[in-house]
Design a protein around this motif. Sequence first.
Motif, PDB file in Angstrom:
ATOM      1  N   GLU A  19     -35.078  60.442 107.756  1.00  0.00           N
ATOM      2  CA  GLU A  19     -34.503  59.610 106.692  1.00  0.00           C
ATOM      3  C   GLU A  19     -32.991  59.569 106.818  1.00  0.00           C
ATOM      4  N   PRO A  20     -32.432  58.815 107.761  1.00  0.00           N
ATOM      5  CA  PRO A  20     -30.963  58.782 107.836  1.00  0.00           C
ATOM      6  C   PRO A  20     -30.406  58.144 106.574  1.00  0.00           C
ATOM      7  N   LEU A  21     -29.233  58.636 106.123  1.00  0.00           N
ATOM      8  CA  LEU A  21     -28.642  58.136 104.881  1.00  0.00           C
ATOM      9  C   LEU A  21     -28.051  56.744 105.101  1.00  0.00           C
ATOM     10  N   VAL A  22     -27.538  56.492 106.319  1.00  0.00           N
ATOM     11  CA  VAL A  22     -26.884  55.214 106.597  1.00  0.00           C
ATOM     12  C   VAL A  22     -27.567  54.536 107.767  1.00  0.00           C
ATOM     13  N   ARG A  23     -27.968  53.293 107.579  1.00  0.00           N
ATOM     14  CA  ARG A  23     -28.564  52.524 108.667  1.00  0.00           C
ATOM     15  C   ARG A  23     -27.655  51.328 108.963  1.00  0.00           C
ATOM     16  N   PRO A  24     -27.768  50.730 110.154  1.00  0.00           N
ATOM     17  CA  PRO A  24     -26.954  49.541 110.434  1.00  0.00           C
ATOM     18  C   PRO A  24     -27.147  48.500 109.338  1.00  0.00           C
ATOM     19  N   GLY A  25     -26.049  47.864 108.920  1.00  0.00           N
ATOM     20  CA  GLY A  25     -26.132  46.852 107.852  1.00  0.00           C
ATOM     21  C   GLY A  25     -25.871  47.431 106.471  1.00  0.00           C
ATOM     22  N   ASP A  26     -25.928  48.789 106.331  1.00  0.00           N
ATOM     23  CA  ASP A  26     -25.628  49.377 105.024  1.00  0.00           C
ATOM     24  C   ASP A  26     -24.124  49.302 104.756  1.00  0.00           C
ATOM     25  N   ARG A  27     -23.788  49.409 103.458  1.00  0.00           N
ATOM     26  CA  ARG A  27     -22.374  49.375 103.103  1.00  0.00           C
ATOM     27  C   ARG A  27     -21.861  50.776 102.789  1.00  0.00           C
ATOM     28  N   VAL A  28     -20.660  51.100 103.294  1.00  0.00           N
ATOM     29  CA  VAL A  28     -20.040  52.392 102.948  1.00  0.00           C
ATOM     30  C   VAL A  28     -18.628  52.142 102.443  1.00  0.00           C
ATOM     31  N   ALA A  29     -18.188  52.983 101.517  1.00  0.00           N
ATOM     32  CA  ALA A  29     -16.842  52.815 100.956  1.00  0.00           C
ATOM     33  C   ALA A  29     -15.830  53.526 101.840  1.00  0.00           C
ATOM     34  N   LEU A  30     -14.657  52.895 102.015  1.00  0.00           N
ATOM     35  CA  LEU A  30     -13.552  53.548 102.726  1.00  0.00           C
ATOM     36  C   LEU A  30     -12.471  53.856 101.697  1.00  0.00           C
ATOM     37  N   VAL A  31     -12.249  55.139 101.449  1.00  0.00           N
ATOM     38  CA  VAL A  31     -11.288  55.523 100.408  1.00  0.00           C
ATOM     39  C   VAL A  31     -10.147  56.274 101.084  1.00  0.00           C
ATOM     40  N   PHE A  32      -9.110  55.546 101.473  1.00  0.00           N
ATOM     41  CA  PHE A  32      -8.014  56.188 102.205  1.00  0.00           C
ATOM     42  C   PHE A  32      -6.693  55.951 101.507  1.00  0.00           C
ATOM     43  N   PRO A  33      -5.833  56.967 101.521  1.00  0.00           N
ATOM     44  CA  PRO A  33      -4.545  56.805 100.852  1.00  0.00           C
ATOM     45  C   PRO A  33      -3.641  55.910 101.681  1.00  0.00           C
ATOM     46  N   ASN A  34      -2.582  55.465 101.040  1.00  0.00           N
ATOM     47  CA  ASN A  34      -1.688  54.501 101.650  1.00  0.00           C
ATOM     48  C   ASN A  34      -0.865  55.038 102.811  1.00  0.00           C
ATOM     49  N   ASN A  35      -0.820  56.376 102.935  1.00  0.00           N
ATOM     50  CA  ASN A  35       0.074  56.912 103.975  1.00  0.00           C
ATOM     51  C   ASN A  35      -0.709  57.359 105.202  1.00  0.00           C
ATOM     52  N   ASP A  36      -2.005  56.969 105.263  1.00  0.00           N
ATOM     53  CA  ASP A  36      -2.793  57.433 106.408  1.00  0.00           C
ATOM     54  C   ASP A  36      -3.515  56.276 107.088  1.00  0.00           C
ATOM     55  N   PRO A  37      -2.763  55.343 107.688  1.00  0.00           N
ATOM     56  CA  PRO A  37      -3.437  54.199 108.318  1.00  0.00           C
ATOM     57  C   PRO A  37      -4.282  54.606 109.514  1.00  0.00           C
ATOM     58  N   GLY A  38      -3.894  55.708 110.176  1.00  0.00           N
ATOM     59  CA  GLY A  38      -4.638  56.146 111.366  1.00  0.00           C
ATOM     60  C   GLY A  38      -6.075  56.469 111.023  1.00  0.00           C
ATOM     61  N   ALA A  39      -6.254  57.314 109.998  1.00  0.00           N
ATOM     62  CA  ALA A  39      -7.612  57.694 109.595  1.00  0.00           C
ATOM     63  C   ALA A  39      -8.398  56.457 109.161  1.00  0.00           C
ATOM     64  N   PHE A  40      -7.689  55.526 108.478  1.00  0.00           N
ATOM     65  CA  PHE A  40      -8.363  54.318 108.007  1.00  0.00           C
ATOM     66  C   PHE A  40      -8.860  53.488 109.192  1.00  0.00           C
ATOM     67  N   MET A  41      -7.985  53.301 110.195  1.00  0.00           N
ATOM     68  CA  MET A  41      -8.380  52.478 111.343  1.00  0.00           C
ATOM     69  C   MET A  41      -9.575  53.087 112.073  1.00  0.00           C
ATOM     70  N   THR A  42      -9.511  54.405 112.251  1.00  0.00           N
ATOM     71  CA  THR A  42     -10.619  55.099 112.937  1.00  0.00           C
ATOM     72  C   THR A  42     -11.922  54.870 112.189  1.00  0.00           C
ATOM     73  N   ALA A  43     -11.873  55.055 110.876  1.00  0.00           N
ATOM     74  CA  ALA A  43     -13.094  54.906 110.083  1.00  0.00           C
ATOM     75  C   ALA A  43     -13.572  53.458 110.110  1.00  0.00           C
ATOM     76  N   PHE A  44     -12.606  52.505 110.011  1.00  0.00           N
ATOM     77  CA  PHE A  44     -12.969  51.086 109.957  1.00  0.00           C
ATOM     78  C   PHE A  44     -13.665  50.676 111.262  1.00  0.00           C
ATOM     79  N   TYR A  45     -13.046  51.031 112.405  1.00  0.00           N
ATOM     80  CA  TYR A  45     -13.671  50.651 113.679  1.00  0.00           C
ATOM     81  C   TYR A  45     -14.942  51.453 113.935  1.00  0.00           C
ATOM     82  N   GLY A  46     -14.985  52.694 113.431  1.00  0.00           N
ATOM     83  CA  GLY A  46     -16.231  53.475 113.537  1.00  0.00           C
ATOM     84  C   GLY A  46     -17.375  52.736 112.861  1.00  0.00           C
ATOM     85  N   CYS A  47     -17.078  52.193 111.655  1.00  0.00           N
ATOM     86  CA  CYS A  47     -18.111  51.437 110.939  1.00  0.00           C
ATOM     87  C   CYS A  47     -18.525  50.194 111.735  1.00  0.00           C
ATOM     88  N   LEU A  48     -17.528  49.466 112.283  1.00  0.00           N
ATOM     89  CA  LEU A  48     -17.860  48.257 113.040  1.00  0.00           C
ATOM     90  C   LEU A  48     -18.764  48.607 114.225  1.00  0.00           C
TER      91      LEU A  48
END
Length: 1611
Positions: A430-459
């Motif tokens: 029972e994986p929690l996340v399957r392709p096509g599911d939506r996940v929230a990205l909650v990143f602070p304004n001073n950490d674009p690196g972590a945001f980009m990694t997570a964003f492209y990871g999701c893609l």
Amino acid sequence: MKSAAGRQGGGGFAAAAAPADRGQLGSSSSCRSIEMQHDEEGDITQKGYEKKRSKLIGAYFPQTPGMDPSMGQERRTPVTPSSSSRYNRRRSSGSRDERYRSDVHTEAVQAALAKHKERKMAVPMPSKRRSLVVQTSMDAYTPPDSSSGSEGEGQGDEDVGDGEEEDGGGGGGTSSSREGSINMEQWISRAVHSSTTTTSSTASSSSSTRSGGSGAAAGRLADVLAQHVHISAQHHLRHHRHHHRHKTENHSAPPDVTGYTNNTAADGIQVERAPPGGGGGSAAHRQTPKYGNAELMETGDGVPVSSRVSAKIQQLVNTLKRPKRPPLREFFVDDFEELLEVQQPDPNLPKAEGAQMAAMRGEQLGVVTNWPPSLEAALQRWGTISPKAPCLTTMDTNGKPLYVLTYGKLWSRSVKVAYNLLHKLGTKQEPLVRPGDRVALVFPNNDPGAFMTAFYGCLLAEVVPVPIEVPLTRKDAGSQQIGFLLGSCGVTVALTSDACHKGLPKTPTGEIPQFKGWPKVLWFVPESKHLSKPPRDWFPQIKDANQDTAYIEYKTCKDGGVLGVTVTRTAMLTHCQALTQSCSYTEAETIVNVLDFKKDVGLWHAVLTSVMNMMHVISIPYALMKVNPLSWIQKVCQFKAKVACVKSRDMHWALVAHRDQRDVNLSSLRMLVVADGSNPWSISSCDAFLNVFQTKGLRPEVICPCASSPEALTVAIRRPLEEGATPPSRGVLSMPGLSHGVIRVDSEEKLSVLTLQDVGSVMPGALMCAVKVEGVPQLCKTDEIGEMCVCTVATGTSYYGLAGMTKNTFEVFPVSNNGTPISEFPFTRTGLLGFIGPAGLIFVIGKMDGLMVVGGRRHNADDIVATALAVEPMKFVYRGRIAVFSITVLHDERIVVVAEQRPDSTEEDSFQWMSRVLQAIDSIHQVGVYCLALVPSNTLPKTPLGGIHLSEAKQLFLEGALHPCNVLMCPHTCVTNLPKPRQKQPEIGPASVMVGNLVSGKRIAQASGRDLGQIEDNDQARKFLFLSEVLQWRAQTTPDHVLYTLLNSRGAIASSLTCVQLHKRAEKIAAVLSERGHLQDGDHVALVYPPGIDLIAAFYGCLYAGCVPITVRPPHPQNIATTLPTVKMIVEVSRSVCVMTTQLICKLLRSKEALAAVDVRTWPPVIDTDDLPKKKPPLLYKPSNPDTLAYLDFSVSTTGMLAGVKMSHTATSAFCRSIKLQCELYPSREVAICLDPYCGLGFVLWCLCSVYSGHQSILIPPSELEVNPALWLSAVSQYKVRDTFCSYSVMELCTKGLGLQTDSLKSRGVDLSRVRTCVVVAEERPRIALTQSFSKLFKDLGLHPRAVSTSFGCRVNLAICLQGTSGPDPTTVFVDMRALRHDRVRLVERGSPHSLPLMESGKILPGVRIIIANPETKGPMGESHLGEIWAHSGHNASGYFTVYGDEVLQSDHFSSRLSFGDTQTVWARTGYLGFLRRTELTDASGERHDALYVVGALEEAMELRGMRYHPIDIETSVIRTHKSITECAVFTWTNLLVVVVELDGSEHEALDLVPLVTNVVLEEHYLIVGVVVVVDIGVIPINSRGEKQRMHLRDGFLADQLDPIYVAYNM
């Protein structure tokens, strides 16, 4: 519109003040008008009123010989520093507040204000309690970090501070100018030098010394009064002297001036036409109509004053009467169909005349061969072929690079994230996340690196990222709505950075709590140390871009709701390609990004397009910009960046912080993308920035404004030009034209124009058009403003989960004039308003979200913000934070402006600023501001990046939770769609009334109780004519039968009286009266006793001695000063020759406190009856004539009139018999009475009925309930009482005091199931809400809801209705409140709009006949009319007892005859309005039952706009508006409606109530509130029956004795 009352009794017209030299300005603004206090003790008499007026306005009259020189004009140096110093101070206290100071705007605003120099719209200072004034002290001041917002703008706007002290540099606020410094603010001050001094001089320089007040405030008052009439000084003085002579005539109110004479010129009044361009408070540029001859004018009290009042005040009153702007059209449909005035289109308005526009196509989207097939493919390519290439450099708050993310790192980390998302969350099965599911990205304004990694990871994992803001607290502004979005997207996982995860709020167990409105989410930190390595054989599948959703961008709507815009992978890629083409991006370019990288332009350029082109992004976090606004410019120089993405605000703050740095060189920039380039204020930021930085290598063609929206992504962007090409032209458009939706290039009228810059041309591969804002999406004409729509692959495709809204926005098919679609492909609405200009350039004039349609004209919230900011922003508005939104009141939008004021601004500054903003907006936009509110700095709700959260601010405003420190409402100028005032129809003759009633099938409204003559009962007491004889008979026949039992607060019997005991005590008292008092027959005796048995004995003692008793409520020991004068007055007016009382009260009457309150020497002899002699009188008095006086009944009416009525022996006996029959009272019965025994039915039940009917009365003094609220109900239960009587105050005490104790009462055995009648004794409309809540509350104790009813009595007849034992239950009907205002009764269904519930006031007593008559013509009325209740009965009082014997009054009230119909019967007029209805029920005699409904007292009713309003209806609406309003009372003063509310809460909530009260009265009653007074609990006086004494309150208000927390004068 009146000026504020000074707090310490300075009378209604003392203006608040600051002397011209600021040195003497005390910290408090409550030390106003000291001088005036001593002059007039706060009276608003004609004389005092004129005197104050002349002082305040004196300074504004030309000097004439013989005039007091101190009243003359004194020219002082202006308080405001001269313009040059104001603008040239390099870094004075406020230079940073100059946000978006458009030079264009400033020029216009200053010119507009200069126009108003002569005739300014002045703002009255409200009076305010001291504690409220100091509220915005420096303590409230927190470090700055925010920006202004308006509907549409501002949602995600970060704002930037500059690290220095707020008062950095340059003579903080002194008026020394520093001309020497090289001035970067020249661009602002160009236009201003000429006009500022003139605008401010009239306002602040002239000071009227004698009033101790500054010119600014006095000037404002003068201006209000002077609106468009100049008065010569002699004329004014003549009035001044005139009023001394009329001093005695009227002591309550300034005149209700309804007109002034025709020969204006003769008296030196010139009516001046307001110049076009709009006057502040002038009536819509039309000559003031002359009202008829006003030689005899009525004042507020209807006392004629023969003097002619000053024309200025006249003018003021007229202005209030006549709404501003369009004159109301003459129509009125049927009496109660009140139609709101609908704005009719004016044929002269500008209309679009151009041809139909053609859709505009962008250039071909050129497919470059090496463009990647998808963004993931691009990332894979750069990550493998040039892994060392820098992708992102992040800065720390010191401006040092924090880390550099290379393409290799980004690729490997994204793959790792993708693997962990799909395989390491949940279980294998029972994986929690399957392709096509939506996940929230909650990143602070001073950490674009972590945001980009997570964003492209999701893609890469084909999971849909939903980037959102970090929720800082559990109730962040807007965070709840974001939660709803996550819930509707089915988000179960939230990705966040390590630092952010640590910073989230935790429960004690270390869990992250569920945020308000959020679904339950699993928090996951995708950082390398938390992730497992993917196995060697696992690779993400890299597909070509397809129609799957790539990501969801959130968008906040106008109403605060959050929608998710879905963007497909194809759209995302196409958009990146279009941006690459239009911006000519090339590989490895460096780009500096200041914008939020999680959404909008920042995301598109710095996260998506940059990766497609292997660019290097330098990310400047918000925190760094706050510390150093120049950081982005320094980074551009340091990295020789080719492109920068900024907002106007970043350019602005950089300008302000700029100090001629040597090393700045911007020549590397080929493109400066201005993300909010479509805002009205961006043009001035761009201009100013270019002005200053052109010397630093910035080329003009580099500035590229763009327009975008969450739905349509980038709509248009200006392309970087080749060098030397001519910069694009600008549009200078007429504001009035825009408000009608048409484009008019403005040339001559420089004031109201909007200067626009283009936002470039259509995007490559897109087709664009503008469609009409409302209705069918029809193409606009070439000179018409419409909503821009685009047709391209590169837009959002839907609002997630909202099919209907999606269809309206993303699937629009624009049609041409003939109705055919212009393209087979759907268009997307951009939410932007604008037009396509010459050469295919796109101009945007505003956002759909910021659109406010007022009176059929469109205004843009952003434009209004810009205008408000141009009014001396540096002086006043804190960091430029202004919110503008509209609220709907009375079927039209009303504009509300809320600004944060600087922590150090004074009251004076606030009002100066407010009045200027009103003028500026009026002149430039020709629209009225409904409400202008100022809040302390940093108190408006913020968006995550420091902008103003607009919908939240609006919500707070509507809920009354904004806590402003100043409020100015201008409903008189804004609300122009009120129904036309009702014209009274000419009276119709008797015959037509009769015929009319017959034709329409209406009965004449009359009814009667049972006929006393026909009732056969064994009533022994009937054979006696006098109550004294009945008592003697009972003492002989049933000597030991108990008549009265008095209970104490514990419920025990304090004392009781049998028939014979009462008889014996009465005899002794009669003996005392004849011996000690030497009284003759018919002498009047005042009985001053507490409620109890002594009172009853004294009453019968008087009858035995042949004296006439008057019962008087004893003075209250804790409040002698106010209660004793009333006692004294009754004793004097009733001509009492002696006072009988107890020893205790005897001492009280002679105490020190009594001495201070009244003249004790003039009391008649006082006899105390505590120890009586043993002897009987020689013989008991027997009156000869039953029509002689039995007793006098004195009472204070709700309007504060003291009236005594005469009750004869016949009437008294008839009264007792009537009650005996109605309530079926016999000696075996027990009745519980919890009433004040001093007047009306209360006295009759307490003292008389038991003797007549022989039943036992259980007496419960209401004052004992304050000690023990359960006393009355426990007694009713304990004595198994079937009938009980109480007052509204008692019922309220029980409802409030026992609300939570019903269970404990039940357990103590309190049982109310035997009660068959519980009657509230009252002289008013039944209070349904109270009786219903009482019934509901005590239903658990067995109380039958049908048992609770009310009675009705008045002065002329102490009881007309009383719910008896037999007969139908009291009925409730719902009437249309609007019809009622026209004296019509129209029944409606329960719950229908404008319905008012009315309860029958009990059954009509036996022997009483009732008719409803027209109070003016005295004709009988039909059933469907509201009229005065007239009564004919054996127990009517026989007249008023007055010292002066005012026969006219008496004969009218006690012996009126109908003007036609039955003209023989003599009726008594009750003074109450009501109506009769024949119900379906049958009464005891089998007849159909007639119900009487009392609506309200005639003398309390208010005539406003030709309609009749009952105060209680308005009060009910007001009390409902806010939880802190505990009580409310309304009255009229001249023709202004004054609303007084009692505030239960902190004083800072006081100002929240002003807009709410104004809104609800407009909405439900179509009335404009003139004055809102907020007072403490208990200020509204209430009489013993629990009725509000509105006239006393009015007198207190006019004499300035209420000590209000806040008084707001609505303009």
